[in-house]
Design a protein around this motif. Structure first.
Motif, PDB file in Angstrom:
ATOM      1  N   ALA A 113      -3.386   2.873   9.048  1.00 41.92           N
ATOM      2  CA  ALA A 113      -2.572   1.991   9.884  1.00 41.92           C
ATOM      3  C   ALA A 113      -3.441   1.004  10.666  1.00 41.92           C
ATOM      4  N   GLU A 114      -4.666   1.384  10.984  1.00 38.31           N
ATOM      5  CA  GLU A 114      -5.581   0.502  11.716  1.00 38.31           C
ATOM      6  C   GLU A 114      -6.136  -0.613  10.839  1.00 38.31           C
ATOM      7  N   ARG A 115      -6.005  -0.484   9.520  1.00 40.31           N
ATOM      8  CA  ARG A 115      -6.539  -1.486   8.590  1.00 40.31           C
ATOM      9  C   ARG A 115      -5.395  -2.127   7.814  1.00 40.31           C
ATOM     10  N   PRO A 116      -4.792  -3.176   8.389  1.00 39.20           N
ATOM     11  CA  PRO A 116      -3.660  -3.800   7.700  1.00 39.20           C
ATOM     12  C   PRO A 116      -4.066  -4.601   6.470  1.00 39.20           C
ATOM     13  N   GLY A 117      -5.329  -4.875   6.265  1.00 39.51           N
ATOM     14  CA  GLY A 117      -5.773  -5.701   5.148  1.00 39.51           C
ATOM     15  C   GLY A 117      -6.149  -4.925   3.898  1.00 39.51           C
ATOM     16  N   MET A 118      -5.658  -3.721   3.750  1.00 41.46           N
ATOM     17  CA  MET A 118      -5.994  -2.932   2.558  1.00 41.46           C
ATOM     18  C   MET A 118      -5.367  -3.572   1.329  1.00 41.46           C
ATOM     19  N   CYS A 125       0.838  -1.195   0.000  1.00 45.14           N
ATOM     20  CA  CYS A 125       0.000   0.000   0.000  1.00 45.14           C
ATOM     21  C   CYS A 125       0.871   1.243   0.000  1.00 45.14           C
ATOM     22  N   TRP A 126       0.508   2.170  -0.846  1.00 47.02           N
ATOM     23  CA  TRP A 126       1.162   3.471  -0.921  1.00 47.02           C
ATOM     24  C   TRP A 126       0.079   4.515  -0.718  1.00 47.02           C
ATOM     25  N   LEU A 127       0.279   5.413   0.231  1.00 51.60           N
ATOM     26  CA  LEU A 127      -0.749   6.367   0.620  1.00 51.60           C
ATOM     27  C   LEU A 127      -0.332   7.783   0.264  1.00 51.60           C
ATOM     28  N   ILE A 142      -5.700  10.579   8.751  1.00 55.51           N
ATOM     29  CA  ILE A 142      -5.722   9.730   7.554  1.00 55.51           C
ATOM     30  C   ILE A 142      -4.698   8.609   7.698  1.00 55.51           C
ATOM     31  N   ARG A 143      -3.475   8.967   8.116  1.00 55.47           N
ATOM     32  CA  ARG A 143      -2.438   7.935   8.304  1.00 55.47           C
ATOM     33  C   ARG A 143      -2.854   6.909   9.355  1.00 55.47           C
ATOM     34  N   ALA A 144      -3.430   7.394  10.454  1.00 54.38           N
ATOM     35  CA  ALA A 144      -3.851   6.490  11.531  1.00 54.38           C
ATOM     36  C   ALA A 144      -4.976   5.565  11.066  1.00 54.38           C
ATOM     37  N   ALA A 145      -5.901   6.078  10.273  1.00 53.49           N
ATOM     38  CA  ALA A 145      -7.009   5.248   9.775  1.00 53.49           C
ATOM     39  C   ALA A 145      -6.474   4.127   8.885  1.00 53.49           C
ATOM     40  N   LEU A 168     -13.140   3.941   4.660  1.00 56.58           N
ATOM     41  CA  LEU A 168     -12.284   2.779   4.371  1.00 56.58           C
ATOM     42  C   LEU A 168     -13.062   1.470   4.452  1.00 56.58           C
ATOM     43  N   ASP A 169     -14.022   1.390   5.365  1.00 55.64           N
ATOM     44  CA  ASP A 169     -14.856   0.183   5.447  1.00 55.64           C
ATOM     45  C   ASP A 169     -15.658   0.002   4.155  1.00 55.64           C
ATOM     46  N   ARG A 170     -16.223   1.095   3.635  1.00 53.34           N
ATOM     47  CA  ARG A 170     -16.957   1.006   2.368  1.00 53.34           C
ATOM     48  C   ARG A 170     -16.037   0.638   1.211  1.00 53.34           C
ATOM     49  N   ALA A 171     -14.821   1.140   1.234  1.00 56.26           N
ATOM     50  CA  ALA A 171     -13.864   0.822   0.166  1.00 56.26           C
ATOM     51  C   ALA A 171     -13.489  -0.661   0.191  1.00 56.26           C
ATOM     52  N   LEU A 172     -13.384  -1.236   1.374  1.00 59.83           N
ATOM     53  CA  LEU A 172     -13.049  -2.659   1.475  1.00 59.83           C
ATOM     54  C   LEU A 172     -14.216  -3.540   1.055  1.00 59.83           C
ATOM     55  N   GLN A 173     -15.439  -3.081   1.268  1.00 55.93           N
ATOM     56  CA  GLN A 173     -16.612  -3.885   0.924  1.00 55.93           C
ATOM     57  C   GLN A 173     -16.953  -3.811  -0.552  1.00 55.93           C
ATOM     58  N   SER A 174     -16.657  -2.682  -1.175  1.00 59.59           N
ATOM     59  CA  SER A 174     -17.033  -2.519  -2.578  1.00 59.59           C
ATOM     60  C   SER A 174     -15.866  -2.854  -3.497  1.00 59.59           C
ATOM     61  N   LYS A 175     -16.212  -3.246  -4.704  1.00 57.22           N
ATOM     62  CA  LYS A 175     -15.195  -3.497  -5.729  1.00 57.22           C
ATOM     63  C   LYS A 175     -14.931  -2.194  -6.465  1.00 57.22           C
TER      64      LYS A 175
END
Length: 161
Positions: free
Chosen positions: A104-109, A75-77, A99-102, A147-154
Motif C-alpha cells: 500500500a505504501e508503494r502505489p507505483g507497482m 496490482c493483485w497481491l 505485507i499488505r502495508a508494504a 519491493l525497492d529491489r523489485a522496482l529497480q530490477s527488470k
C-alpha cells in the motif's frame, strides 16, 4: 487499489515462475498478467449441453453477456505464510498485515499478479514474542527493501530477451 489473489489457479501461475527478488525471509514472485478467467463463466457456457439423467432436458438459459466480464487491470497481491515458518497464528497475521502495508505504501507497482512468500522463519531467540514491535519493524524494513529491489530490477524473463 490493490486486489487480493484468492483462487489457487492464480497462485499456481505466479509461483510456477522463478522469484523476481529474494531477501533473508521473503521471496517475491511476479507475473505481468490478469487473473485467470472465472470458472463460473465457463460453467455458464456449458449449461444445457449435456443430457440430463431425468430424461427431460431443461431449458437453456443464455447469459445476458456473451463475453466474459473484464478483469480490472492493476496490482493483485497474494501472500503465502506457511505454518512451518510461522507457527503461531498471531505471527502469520502480523506478517500478512505488514505485507499488505508494504504494498500500500508503494502505489507505483507495475500491474500484474504479485505473490510474497515467507521462505524462512524469523529467529525465535531474537523475536520471542509472536506479535512484538521488533518483529513488526524487522518485517517492514525487509519488505521495503524487497519491493525497492523489485522496482529497480527488470523481471528475469525480460532481461533474458
Amino acid at each position: 487499489m490493490i486486489g487480493r489473489i484468492q483462487r489457487p489457479v492464480d497462485f499456481e501461475r505466479v509461483l510456477a515462475r522463478p522469484s523476481r527478488t529474494r531477501s533473508a525471509h521473503f521471496a517475491l514472485h511476479h507475473l505481468s498478467a490478469n487473473l485467470a478467467p472465472s470458472a463460473w463463466v465457463a460453467a455458464q457456457l456449458r449449461t444445457g449441453e449435456a443430457e440430463l439423467s431425468t430424461g427431460e432436458s431443461q431449458p437453456v438459459h443464455k447469459p445476458v453477456e456473451h463475453d466474459p466480464p473484464e478483469v480490472p487491470q492493476g496490482c493483485w497481491l497474494g501472500m503465502v505464510v506457511p505454518k512451518r515458518h510461522a507457527k503461531r497464528s498471531v505471527t502469520r497475521a502480523l506478517l500478512k498485515r505488514q505485507i499488505r502495508a508494504a504494498f500500500a505504501e508503494r502505489p507505483g507497482m507495475p500491474p500484474g499478479l504479485w505473490v510474497v512468500r515467507l521462505r524462512s522463519p524469523f529467529d525465535r531467540q531474537k523475536f520471542p514474542s509472536a506479535a512484538s514491535d521488533a518483529l513488526r519493524q524487522a518485517a517492514r524494513v525487509e519488505l521495503a527493501q524487497l519491493l525497492d529491489r523489485a522496482l529497480q530490477s527488470k523481471p528475469k524473463t525480460e532481461a533474458a530477451k
